[in-house]
Design a protein around this motif. Structure first.
Motif, short mmCIF file in Angstrom:
data_model
loop_
_atom_site.label_atom_id
_atom_site.label_comp_id
_atom_site.label_asym_id
_atom_site.label_seq_id
_atom_site.Cartn_x
_atom_site.Cartn_y
_atom_site.Cartn_z
N GLN A 265 0.83 -1.20 0.00
CA GLN A 265 0.00 0.00 0.00
C GLN A 265 0.87 1.26 0.00
O GLN A 265 1.86 1.34 0.72
N ARG A 266 0.49 2.21 -0.80
CA ARG A 266 1.20 3.49 -0.88
C ARG A 266 0.67 4.41 0.22
O ARG A 266 -0.54 4.52 0.44
N ARG A 267 1.60 5.10 0.92
CA ARG A 267 1.18 6.04 1.95
C ARG A 267 2.29 7.04 2.20
O ARG A 267 3.44 6.88 1.74
N ASP A 268 1.95 8.08 2.95
CA ASP A 268 2.93 9.07 3.35
C ASP A 268 3.60 8.59 4.64
O ASP A 268 2.92 8.18 5.59
N PHE A 269 4.92 8.63 4.70
CA PHE A 269 5.62 8.10 5.87
C PHE A 269 6.91 8.89 6.09
O PHE A 269 7.43 9.54 5.18
N ASP A 270 7.43 8.78 7.32
CA ASP A 270 8.71 9.37 7.68
C ASP A 270 9.77 8.29 7.48
O ASP A 270 9.77 7.27 8.18
N ILE A 271 10.65 8.49 6.53
CA ILE A 271 11.60 7.45 6.19
C ILE A 271 12.58 7.18 7.32
O ILE A 271 13.08 6.06 7.48
N GLY A 272 12.85 8.19 8.16
CA GLY A 272 13.72 7.97 9.31
C GLY A 272 13.06 7.06 10.34
O GLY A 272 13.69 6.15 10.89
N GLU A 273 11.76 7.30 10.63
CA GLU A 273 11.05 6.45 11.59
C GLU A 273 10.97 5.01 11.10
O GLU A 273 11.16 4.06 11.86
N VAL A 274 10.65 4.83 9.79
CA VAL A 274 10.57 3.48 9.24
C VAL A 274 11.93 2.80 9.34
O VAL A 274 12.03 1.60 9.66
N LYS B 153 23.19 -10.84 17.83
CA LYS B 153 23.65 -12.23 17.86
C LYS B 153 24.86 -12.43 16.95
O LYS B 153 25.75 -13.23 17.26
N SER B 154 24.90 -11.70 15.84
CA SER B 154 26.02 -11.84 14.90
C SER B 154 27.22 -10.98 15.29
O SER B 154 28.22 -10.98 14.59
N GLY B 155 27.11 -10.23 16.38
CA GLY B 155 28.22 -9.39 16.83
C GLY B 155 28.38 -8.12 16.04
O GLY B 155 29.50 -7.59 15.94
N CYS B 156 27.31 -7.61 15.47
CA CYS B 156 27.37 -6.42 14.62
C CYS B 156 26.81 -5.22 15.38
O CYS B 156 25.72 -5.28 15.95
N THR B 157 27.58 -4.14 15.39
CA THR B 157 27.14 -2.88 15.99
C THR B 157 26.65 -1.94 14.88
O THR B 157 27.36 -1.75 13.88
N VAL B 158 25.47 -1.37 15.06
CA VAL B 158 24.87 -0.52 14.02
C VAL B 158 24.93 0.94 14.49
O VAL B 158 24.49 1.26 15.60
N GLU B 159 25.50 1.80 13.61
CA GLU B 159 25.50 3.24 13.85
C GLU B 159 24.41 3.87 12.99
O GLU B 159 24.38 3.66 11.77
N ARG B 160 23.52 4.64 13.64
CA ARG B 160 22.39 5.23 12.91
C ARG B 160 22.59 6.75 12.82
O ARG B 160 22.89 7.39 13.83
N HIS B 161 22.40 7.26 11.61
CA HIS B 161 22.49 8.71 11.38
C HIS B 161 21.34 9.09 10.44
O HIS B 161 21.44 8.91 9.22
N PHE B 162 20.24 9.58 11.02
CA PHE B 162 19.05 9.88 10.24
C PHE B 162 18.70 11.36 10.37
O PHE B 162 18.74 11.91 11.48
N ASP B 163 18.36 11.98 9.23
CA ASP B 163 17.79 13.33 9.28
C ASP B 163 16.35 13.24 9.78
O ASP B 163 15.64 12.25 9.51
N GLU B 164 15.92 14.26 10.48
CA GLU B 164 14.56 14.26 11.01
C GLU B 164 13.57 14.85 10.00
O GLU B 164 13.93 15.66 9.15
N ASN B 165 12.33 14.41 10.13
CA ASN B 165 11.20 14.94 9.34
C ASN B 165 11.45 14.81 7.84
O ASN B 165 11.26 15.73 7.07
#
Length: 531
Positions: free
Chosen positions: A372-381, A395-407
């Motif tokens: 379904q098509r909708r309006d969404f915040d790509i950072g929140e998703v 579990k795989s020993g991977c650390t994730v660094e997140r850098h998201f623009d808001e809105n």
């Protein structure tokens, strides 16, 4: 007044006139006339040059003779100062009609005698002159100037010009008439027949033979054209025979093509159905991995909450027993209240964490299960997807660094975007890192201008050689075939990004340093899939 011809008639007339001026007869006639005129002009120029030289030589000789005689005759009148005698001598010299003026000066430069015969109104009649000294007993007693006209040369030149013009016109006319007659007989008539024969060949009338009129170059052309006609007849006969054979073959070929087309359509339908099933299977497999991770992640906070509530329940039962026996102390009640506050806070924290995971999983599951098509915040998703993948990544020993623009609001398909992000992250986990090692994955989502967003997934893994990078989007291509790799993840990502989301994807990698996947997407996805 006569009416003007219609525009189309005038154009037709001008077209015919232009073709006539470009005809071979006109070209040859003009060439002959030009040749005759060039020869006549060359002869005329030569004759005029000779005539001028001859006339100038005659005038100069006559001028020298007359000057010598007049100088001898004028020395005595000049010496004796007898102007009337000088006038008589000058008058005698004017018997020559070419003499235009005679002037005499004494030794002091004072005019002594003079006569002028101007025959041109402006006095500019062409001529030549000579100045001589008048001597007596070796002494110069005066000077004499005689001027003679060259108008006789001009008259003869005009006569010569007329003769040559008439001769050139007569020669050109005779040559033109002769050439036209000869061309009409030897060239135009045979060429006209060749043009008619060529028109018949063009219209498909190949039965009439083409015979030469004369055995010359035009005759050779007619023979060659007739050979072409016969060759065309043979070729047409061969083509007709081949067409007959082809018609027979086509009758069987059409049936085979129809059968083959039906087979290909069936195979294409099966392929499209298999492709949809593969994509759906990949979506379900991805969702299954998320479900497994979420179930494992929920087990800890719910277990903690359950342990806290069980412990608190035992404490409450103990206090109730003491209360019933009348042995409840104030300190026991205060301790119970303290432990209730701590336990409820701990249970509330764990249940809140579980509720957040369930809410994220619910949205991700809905997006994965529908297009379904909708309006969404790509950072929140993106946060929700990475939260669902957190148990697997940890579990795989991977650390994730997140850098998201808001809105960063987008209009598109969050489920398909989540599938892209999930496949990119899991592809990095499975292929970029060695087992049992600590590694880092960086996920960036930022704006690119006003109408685009960029998703970048970068790892610090082993990287890949260029030949693998060039084939990374090929279907069923994997470096871990038989070890859990299907070779469809990156191919599905490529199809979703380009066809459904209307974006582009680029992969850069360096051996030993890691791989970066950059996905550029429009904020508003296309209304229809891109071919």
């Amino acid at each position: 007044m006569a009416s003007l011809p219609p525009h189309s008639t005038a154009v037709t007339y001008l077209s015919r006139l232009g073709r006539g001026l470009r005809s071979l007869r006109v070209a040859i006639g003009l060439t002959v006339v030009a040749g005759v005129l060039v020869g006549s002009v060359a002869t005329y120029l030569r004759q005029t040059s000779l005539l001028r030289e001859s006339h100038e030589r005659q005038i100069q000789q006559e001028l020298d003779r007359l000057g010598l005689l007049a100088a001898l005759a004028l020395r005595e009148p000049l010496w004796q100062f007898a102007p009337e005698q000088a006038d008589s001598i000058i008058e005698a010299a004017f018997i020559n009609p070419d003499v235009t003026s005679i002037s005499v000066w004494d030794h002091k430069g004072v005019p002594f005698a003079e006569r002028d015969r101007n025959r041109e109104p402006d006095g500019t009649e062409p001529g030549v002159e000579v100045i001589r000294d008048i001597e007596r007993d070796g002494a110069v007693v005066g000077k004499l100037r005689i001027r003679m006209s060259t108008a006789g040369y001009l008259a003869r030149l005009q006569e010569l010009r007329q003769q040559y013009l008439v001769g050139a016109a007569q020669s050109s006319l005779l040559a033109l008439v002769f050439i036209v007659i000869l061309l009409q007989w030897r060239l135009v008539r045979p060429l006209k027949r060749l043009v008619e024969a060529s028109s018949r060949i063009e219209s498909g009338q190949l039965a009439s033979p083409i015979r030469p009129v004369f055995h010359d170059e035009v005759g050779s052309l007619a023979t060659s054209l007739d050979a072409t006609r016969r060759a065309l007849l043979d070729l047409i006969a061969q083509l007709e025979a081949r067409n007959t054979a082809l018609l027979e073959v086509n009758q069987h070929l059409e049936q085979r093509v129809a059968e083959r087309t039906a087979s290909l359509e069936s195979a294409l339908n099966n392929l499209e159905r298999a492709q949809k099933e593969i994509v759906q299977t990949e979506k379900l497999a991805s969702l299954g991995r998320i479900v497994a991770g979420v179930a494992h992640e929920l087990n800890t906070p719910i277990g903690n909450a359950l342990t806290v509530t069980t412990t608190l329940e035992n404490d409450v039962l103990t206090v109730e027993g003491n209360l019933a026996q009348g042995a409840l102390r104030k300190s026991e009640l205060q301790e119970l209240l303290r432990r209730l506050h701590e336990g409820l806070a701990l249970a509330s924290s764990n249940l809140g964490r579980s509720a957040g995971l369930i809410a994220d999983f619910k949205q991700v599951a809905v997006d994965h299960a529908s297009d379904q098509r909708r309006d969404f915040d790509i950072g929140e998703v993106s946060h929700e997807i990475l939260n669902m993948l957190h148990p697997t990544l940890r579990k795989s020993g991977c650390t994730v660094e997140r850098h998201f623009d808001e809105n960063l609001r987008c209009d598109g398909f969050p489920g398909r975007y989540g599938q892209v992000l999930t496949n990119l992250v899991m592809n990095a986990v499975h292929h970029a890192f060695e087992a049992g090692t600590e590694h880092t994955l960086r996920v960036d989502v930022h704006a690119a201008g006003d109408d685009q967003v960029v998703l970048r997934v970068a790892d610090n893994g082993v990287g890949m050689p260029d030949e693998v990078r060039q084939r990374i989007f090929d279907p069923f291509f994997t470096t871990k075939m038989g070890r859990g790799g299907t070779g469809l993840g990156m191919n599905i990502v490529h199809g979703i990004v380009l066809r459904l989301l209307g974006g582009s994807i680029e992969v850069t990698s360096t051996l030993g340093q890691g791989t970066t996947v950059t996905v550029t997407l429009p904020r508003k996805a296309p209304e229809a899939p891109t071919a």
